[in-house]
Design an enzyme around this catalytic site. Structure first.
Site, PDB file in Angstrom:
ATOM      1  N   CYS A   1       0.772  -1.248   0.000  1.00 35.37           N
ATOM      2  CA  CYS A   1       0.000   0.000   0.000  1.00 35.37           C
ATOM      3  C   CYS A   1       0.799   1.292   0.000  1.00 35.37           C
ATOM      4  O   CYS A   1       0.563   2.133  -0.867  1.00 35.37           O
ATOM      5  CB  CYS A   1      -1.001  -0.023   1.131  1.00 35.37           C
ATOM      6  SG  CYS A   1      -2.262  -1.269   0.798  1.00 35.37           S
TER       7      CYS A   1
HETATM    8  P1  NAD Z   1      -5.309  -8.933  -2.277  1.00 28.16           P
HETATM    9  O1  NAD Z   1      -4.615  -8.975  -3.585  1.00 28.16           O
HETATM   10  O2  NAD Z   1      -4.720  -9.624  -1.094  1.00 28.16           O
HETATM   11  O3  NAD Z   1      -6.788  -9.488  -2.435  1.00 28.16           O
HETATM   12  C1  NAD Z   1      -7.634  -9.170  -3.506  1.00 28.16           C
HETATM   13  C2  NAD Z   1      -8.515 -10.395  -3.772  1.00 28.16           C
HETATM   14  O4  NAD Z   1      -9.517 -10.044  -4.724  1.00 28.16           O
HETATM   15  C3  NAD Z   1      -7.770 -11.583  -4.372  1.00 28.16           C
HETATM   16  O5  NAD Z   1      -7.988 -12.724  -3.571  1.00 28.16           O
HETATM   17  C4  NAD Z   1      -8.381 -11.747  -5.770  1.00 28.16           C
HETATM   18  O6  NAD Z   1      -8.427 -13.099  -6.200  1.00 28.16           O
HETATM   19  C5  NAD Z   1      -9.761 -11.185  -5.531  1.00 28.16           C
HETATM   20  N1  NAD Z   1     -10.484 -10.745  -6.741  1.00 28.16           N
HETATM   21  C6  NAD Z   1     -10.021 -10.019  -7.778  1.00 28.16           C
HETATM   22  N2  NAD Z   1     -11.027  -9.812  -8.677  1.00 28.16           N
HETATM   23  C7  NAD Z   1     -12.137 -10.407  -8.173  1.00 28.16           C
HETATM   24  C8  NAD Z   1     -13.490 -10.527  -8.628  1.00 28.16           C
HETATM   25  N3  NAD Z   1     -13.907  -9.980  -9.776  1.00 28.16           N
HETATM   26  N4  NAD Z   1     -14.342 -11.224  -7.876  1.00 28.16           N
HETATM   27  C9  NAD Z   1     -13.947 -11.804  -6.709  1.00 28.16           C
HETATM   28  N5  NAD Z   1     -12.691 -11.699  -6.229  1.00 28.16           N
HETATM   29  C10 NAD Z   1     -11.794 -11.013  -6.948  1.00 28.16           C
HETATM   30  O7  NAD Z   1      -5.514  -7.374  -1.949  1.00 28.16           O
HETATM   31  P2  NAD Z   1      -5.582  -6.675  -0.515  1.00 28.16           P
HETATM   32  O8  NAD Z   1      -4.226  -6.521   0.058  1.00 28.16           O
HETATM   33  O9  NAD Z   1      -6.637  -7.336   0.283  1.00 28.16           O
HETATM   34  O10 NAD Z   1      -6.065  -5.199  -0.926  1.00 28.16           O
HETATM   35  C11 NAD Z   1      -7.367  -4.973  -1.403  1.00 28.16           C
HETATM   36  C12 NAD Z   1      -7.597  -3.469  -1.436  1.00 28.16           C
HETATM   37  O11 NAD Z   1      -7.569  -2.949  -0.095  1.00 28.16           O
HETATM   38  C13 NAD Z   1      -6.542  -2.672  -2.200  1.00 28.16           C
HETATM   39  O12 NAD Z   1      -7.166  -1.578  -2.824  1.00 28.16           O
HETATM   40  C14 NAD Z   1      -5.600  -2.165  -1.123  1.00 28.16           C
HETATM   41  O13 NAD Z   1      -4.935  -0.982  -1.483  1.00 28.16           O
HETATM   42  C15 NAD Z   1      -6.575  -1.907   0.009  1.00 28.16           C
HETATM   43  N6  NAD Z   1      -5.994  -2.004   1.363  1.00 28.16           N
HETATM   44  C16 NAD Z   1      -5.126  -3.009   1.664  1.00 28.16           C
HETATM   45  C17 NAD Z   1      -4.626  -3.126   2.956  1.00 28.16           C
HETATM   46  C18 NAD Z   1      -3.636  -4.214   3.322  1.00 28.16           C
HETATM   47  O14 NAD Z   1      -3.136  -4.193   4.437  1.00 28.16           O
HETATM   48  N7  NAD Z   1      -3.345  -5.173   2.463  1.00 28.16           N
HETATM   49  C19 NAD Z   1      -5.058  -2.230   3.947  1.00 28.16           C
HETATM   50  C20 NAD Z   1      -5.962  -1.227   3.599  1.00 28.16           C
HETATM   51  C21 NAD Z   1      -6.440  -1.128   2.306  1.00 28.16           C
HETATM   52  C1  UGA Z   2      -0.218   0.500   6.123  1.00 25.76           C
HETATM   53  C2  UGA Z   2      -0.944   1.472   7.061  1.00 25.76           C
HETATM   54  O1  UGA Z   2      -0.271   1.502   8.323  1.00 25.76           O
HETATM   55  C3  UGA Z   2      -2.399   1.059   7.265  1.00 25.76           C
HETATM   56  O2  UGA Z   2      -3.068   2.030   8.060  1.00 25.76           O
HETATM   57  C4  UGA Z   2      -3.074   0.970   5.892  1.00 25.76           C
HETATM   58  O3  UGA Z   2      -4.406   0.506   6.019  1.00 25.76           O
HETATM   59  C5  UGA Z   2      -2.299   0.009   5.004  1.00 25.76           C
HETATM   60  O4  UGA Z   2      -0.923   0.447   4.896  1.00 25.76           O
HETATM   61  C6  UGA Z   2      -2.850  -0.025   3.619  1.00 25.76           C
HETATM   62  O5  UGA Z   2      -3.407   0.943   3.139  1.00 25.76           O
HETATM   63  O6  UGA Z   2      -2.656  -1.091   3.047  1.00 25.76           O
HETATM   64  P1  UGA Z   2       0.834  -1.938   6.345  1.00 25.76           P
HETATM   65  O7  UGA Z   2       1.366  -1.672   4.985  1.00 25.76           O
HETATM   66  O8  UGA Z   2       0.164  -3.229   6.634  1.00 25.76           O
HETATM   67  O9  UGA Z   2      -0.212  -0.788   6.759  1.00 25.76           O
HETATM   68  O10 UGA Z   2       2.032  -1.850   7.382  1.00 25.76           O
HETATM   69  P2  UGA Z   2       2.752  -0.709   8.254  1.00 25.76           P
HETATM   70  O11 UGA Z   2       2.870  -1.206   9.626  1.00 25.76           O
HETATM   71  O12 UGA Z   2       2.137   0.620   8.070  1.00 25.76           O
HETATM   72  O13 UGA Z   2       4.202  -0.708   7.600  1.00 25.76           O
HETATM   73  C7  UGA Z   2       4.415  -0.358   6.257  1.00 25.76           C
HETATM   74  C8  UGA Z   2       5.908  -0.300   5.968  1.00 25.76           C
HETATM   75  O14 UGA Z   2       6.510   0.801   6.624  1.00 25.76           O
HETATM   76  C9  UGA Z   2       6.669  -1.553   6.438  1.00 25.76           C
HETATM   77  O15 UGA Z   2       7.610  -1.913   5.454  1.00 25.76           O
HETATM   78  C10 UGA Z   2       7.365  -1.092   7.704  1.00 25.76           C
HETATM   79  O16 UGA Z   2       8.564  -1.783   7.946  1.00 25.76           O
HETATM   80  C11 UGA Z   2       7.641   0.363   7.378  1.00 25.76           C
HETATM   81  N1  UGA Z   2       7.745   1.217   8.582  1.00 25.76           N
HETATM   82  C12 UGA Z   2       6.669   1.404   9.386  1.00 25.76           C
HETATM   83  C13 UGA Z   2       8.948   1.861   8.863  1.00 25.76           C
HETATM   84  O17 UGA Z   2       9.945   1.715   8.119  1.00 25.76           O
HETATM   85  N2  UGA Z   2       9.017   2.679   9.963  1.00 25.76           N
HETATM   86  C14 UGA Z   2       7.973   2.885  10.783  1.00 25.76           C
HETATM   87  O18 UGA Z   2       8.115   3.657  11.766  1.00 25.76           O
HETATM   88  C15 UGA Z   2       6.759   2.224  10.493  1.00 25.76           C
END
Ligand code: NAD
Ligand code: UGA
Length: 422
Positions: free
Chosen positions: A264
């Site tokens: 992200c």
């Molecule tokens: P991911 O790649 O882990 O999961 C996405 C899933 O969607 C996959 O399992 C894929 O097979 C499925 N998919 C794709 N097209 C589909 C369809 N048409 N029907 C049903 N399933 C389908 O992604 P993620 O890490 O869960 O992230 C999802 C979104 O949330 C992204 O926009 C990301 O930026 C956001 N987000 C992620 C995090 C995080 O910590 N990973 C945190 C906050 C927000």
């Molecule tokens: C981050 C945000 O913290 C979440 O709030 C958000 O929902 C998510 O992205 C998203 O949009 O997917 P995440 O990527 O799971 O969450 O992990 P973090 O704990 O934020 O760490 C992200 C990266 O920054 C890691 O590589 C970590 O090692 C690094 N980091 C974090 C640092 O180098 N220094 C810090 O002080 C904190």
């Protein structure tokens, strides 16, 4: 209230399982049969602490399927939680979101009851109210806000802390243009004790991007100051402890090291920069945040070469491959540039991670993977890329260690020790 979640990845799976724990019936939908089967067997399709226990606890309220049509038909609210990866120019690729919305719209066409569609995926401000709305209205032949509800509810969970973050968030952000959708989401989250921000979907989307960008900026800022600290003999940890004591600044996200990875921060900052550029605005600070972040892991290689000028034929150990501890996720892990650099210098790499090795093997099958962290210490020098707790229990005496994440046991005991910012 019955809920369907489209996408069973890191966000969709945690969201669905947590909603089930709040007492809702949840149908999880994915195109990947392995993920669906795994959830139905009570196993999470991703590594996330506590998730397996929560699935087992709420088994009777969770089911997974590949049948999006029935899932949307049988539920009142559908969350879209599919991936939004980067395009080559940094903008986000909406293919998965729009494809999922087309399928959902097809179901809405047939459905008589009022249904609500919520975008949980991270999308550029304006996406829900513009492209998503158009696709849903076109495929359903209905009007958003009148015949069906539409809104944005971005997710702020961190991998590795996902369940806690979902169930005890700092805030819940709800973006909706119609009051029925806004009210339904308020009711949905009513058992969670948290501040709620009620706003438009485009503001909700911008809150998400600006939050990730602010956190990423803190990290790159800390790393730049950290690089200077190391050069002039100051420990950056002490500096940011002092800086963070100012209530206006806060100590969070000031941990210096080899930068931010994950699915992200890099993707979302690039998307904000690209989206701003498309609107005629250059985000100079965020450009610099990305540039600093790309250079940071390479500092490990220069520090290594201070002690081993020639890496050709040398065995170099790599401890930690996941982008952070507590996850098997390697997306944009700092390990990529470090391992690529080591390979091009002719080093022999022996790597270890407690949960992420299987994922990395698909990308770097040519390197050696150790069965334990201890085995990595046999190398000529060791690089630490992820701060897994177990790395604090190793015996680093007599070793050359270049540390990107500050493991105290290495700092105190290694024969030769270099911290990236301390
Ligand atoms: P991911 O790649 O882990 O999961 C996405 C899933 O969607 C996959 O399992 C894929 O097979 C499925 N998919 C794709 N097209 C589909 C369809 N048409 N029907 C049903 N399933 C389908 O992604 P993620 O890490 O869960 O992230 C999802 C979104 O949330 C992204 O926009 C990301 O930026 C956001 N987000 C992620 C995090 C995080 O910590 N990973 C945190 C906050 C927000
Ligand atoms: C981050 C945000 O913290 C979440 O709030 C958000 O929902 C998510 O992205 C998203 O949009 O997917 P995440 O990527 O799971 O969450 O992990 P973090 O704990 O934020 O760490 C992200 C990266 O920054 C890691 O590589 C970590 O090692 C690094 N980091 C974090 C640092 O180098 N220094 C810090 O002080 C904190």
């Amino acid at each position: 209230m019955k809920i369907s979640i489209v996408g069973c990845g890191y966000v969709g799976c945690v969201t669905g399982v947590c909603f089930s724990d709040m007492g809702y019936e949840v149908i999880l939908v994915d195109v990947d049969p392995i993920k669906v089967e795994s959830i139905n067997k009570g196993r999470p399709p991703i590594y996330e602490p506590g998730l397996e226990d929560l699935i087992r606890k709420n088994r009777e309220r969770i089911c997974a399927t590949m049948n999006l049509k029935d899932a949307v038909y049988d539920t009142e609210i559908t969350f879209i939680a599919v991936g939004t990866p980067s395009n080559g120019d940094g903008s986000i690729d909406l293919t998965y979101v729009l494809r999922a919305c087309e399928e959902v719209g097809d179901v809405l066409k047939e459905k008589e009851d009022f249904s609500i569609v919520i975008i949980k995926s991270t999308v550029f401000p304006g996406t829900t109210d513009n492209r998503v709305r158009k696709v849903l209205e076109y495929t359903s032949g209905k009007k958003a806000g009148i015949d069906f509800g539409l809104g944005s509810n971005p997710e702020f969970l961190r991998e590795g802390n996902a369940i806690h973050d979902f169930l005890s968030p700092d805030r819940i952000v709800i973006g909706a243009e119609d009051s029925r959708t806004a009210d339904a989401l308020k009711v949905l989250y009513s058992s969670i004790d948290s501040r709620i921000v009620m706003t438009s979907s485009r503001t909700a989307e911008m809150i998400k991007y600006a939050s990730n960008a602010a956190l990423a900026t803190k990290i790159s800022f800390a790393n730049e100051i950290g690089n200077l600290c190391k050069t002039i003999g100051i420990d950056s940890r002490d500096v940011f402890m002092g800086v963070g004591m100012d209530n206006r600044i806060s100590p969070a996200f000031f941990k210096t090291g080899i930068g931010f990875g994950g699915s992200c921060f890099p993707k979302d900052v690039r998307a904000l920069v690209a989206g701003a550029r498309a609107n005629g605005i250059e985000l100079n600070i965020l450009n610099a945040v990305l540039k600093t972040n790309e250079a940071q892991p390479l500092r490990l290689l220069s520090l290594l070469q201070k002690h081993l000028p020639t890496l050709e034929g040398k065995a170099i150990g790599v401890l930690g491959l996941a982008f952070k501890p507590g996850t098997d996720d390697i997306r944009e892990s700092r390990a990529f540039s470090v391992i690529t650099g080591l390979i091009s210098s002719g080093a022999k790499i022996i790597a270890y991670d407690p949960v992420a090795m299987e994922n990395l093997k698909k990308i770097f099958p040519q390197i050696t993977y150790a069965s334990s962290a201890r085995a990595v210490l046999e190398a000529d020098a060791v690089l630490i890329l992820t701060e897994w707790d177990e790395f604090e229990d190793l015996d680093y005496r007599g070793k050359i260690v270049i540390d990107g994440r500050r493991i105290e046991a290495a700092r105190q005991n290694a024969a030769i020790y270099e911290g990236v910012c301390w």
